[in-house]
Write an enzyme that holds these catalytic residues in place. Structure first.
Site, PDB file in Angstrom:
ATOM      1  N   ARG A  58       0.819  -1.215   0.000  1.00  0.00           N
ATOM      2  CA  ARG A  58       0.000   0.000   0.000  1.00  0.00           C
ATOM      3  C   ARG A  58       0.851   1.263   0.000  1.00  0.00           C
ATOM      4  O   ARG A  58       0.398   2.327  -0.419  1.00  0.00           O
ATOM      5  CB  ARG A  58      -0.999  -0.026   1.146  1.00  0.00           C
ATOM      6  CG  ARG A  58      -2.112  -1.062   0.906  1.00  0.00           C
ATOM      7  CD  ARG A  58      -3.132  -1.088   2.016  1.00  0.00           C
ATOM      8  NE  ARG A  58      -2.585  -1.370   3.309  1.00  0.00           N
ATOM      9  CZ  ARG A  58      -2.435  -2.591   3.831  1.00  0.00           C
ATOM     10  NH1 ARG A  58      -2.811  -3.648   3.144  1.00  0.00           N
ATOM     11  NH2 ARG A  58      -1.919  -2.754   5.023  1.00  0.00           N
ATOM     12  N   GLU A  95       8.149  -9.909  15.962  1.00  0.00           N
ATOM     13  CA  GLU A  95       7.801 -10.458  17.272  1.00  0.00           C
ATOM     14  C   GLU A  95       8.082 -11.958  17.326  1.00  0.00           C
ATOM     15  O   GLU A  95       8.578 -12.468  18.319  1.00  0.00           O
ATOM     16  CB  GLU A  95       6.324 -10.176  17.567  1.00  0.00           C
ATOM     17  CG  GLU A  95       5.921 -10.510  18.976  1.00  0.00           C
ATOM     18  CD  GLU A  95       4.493 -10.087  19.283  1.00  0.00           C
ATOM     19  OE1 GLU A  95       3.991 -10.539  20.326  1.00  0.00           O
ATOM     20  OE2 GLU A  95       3.892  -9.343  18.501  1.00  0.00           O
TER      21      GLU A  95
END
Length: 171
Positions: A58, A95
């Protein structure tokens, strides 16, 4: 024009508990999209870029028309294996695991002033990695911008460059 009115909120996407801010409804509204590009032009011009870089995918939608409006070139920061020819990678921690982004070799010239764009700043991990990648190839990152920012995730704190957004979501 209140750009926030043109962002669709999609609950439980891409997984339960996540509220997704969908920029496609903004892109579908010509006046809102034009206002977005014009406002980003004002923000990004202050960083005096030679070239813009957009983060997959995007970010391409944001950076490409803005580059055209500013009379600048545009380069893609993509996930590993998506760009043809020789590429320069940068691997960063997530993460749970790692990810790699790349730019084409020679796309960004040493010393070029680069502004990096994306549609949304969340935790800041990918944008921080894009900054390091541009530096790795010799570019000078003068700033970054996005349409939206999730301020409660504190992504801005991971950046050591000026950053601007048009819309802030505080919770």
């Amino acid at each position: 024009m209140d750009l926030k009115q043109h962002i669709r909120e999609v609950p439980d996407f891409p997984k339960p508990g996540i509220l997704f801010y969908d920029v496609s409804t903004l892109l579908a509204h010509p006046q809102a999209w034009k206002a977005t590009v014009e406002r980003l032009k004002d923000l990004v011009s202050a960083y005096k870029p030679d070239v813009l870089a957009g983060i997959e995918s995007r970010g391409f939608l944001v950076a490409a028309p803005l580059a055209l409006e500013l009379g600048l070139g545009f380069h893609m920061v993509r996930k590993k294996g998506k760009l043809p020819g020789k590429t320069i990678p940068y691997t960063y921690d997530l993460e749970y695991g790692t990810d790699t982004i790349e730019v084409q070799d020679g796309a960004i010239e040493p010393g070029q002033r680069v502004v990096i764009l994306d549609d949304l700043l969340a935790t800041g991990g990918t944008l921080a990695a894009a900054v390091e990648l541009v530096r790795k190839v010799g570019g000078e990152v003068t700033g970054a911008a996005s349409i939206m920012e999730l301020t409660f995730l504190k992504g801005r704190e991971r950046l050591d460059i000026p950053f601007s957004s048009l819309i802030a979501y505080d919770d």
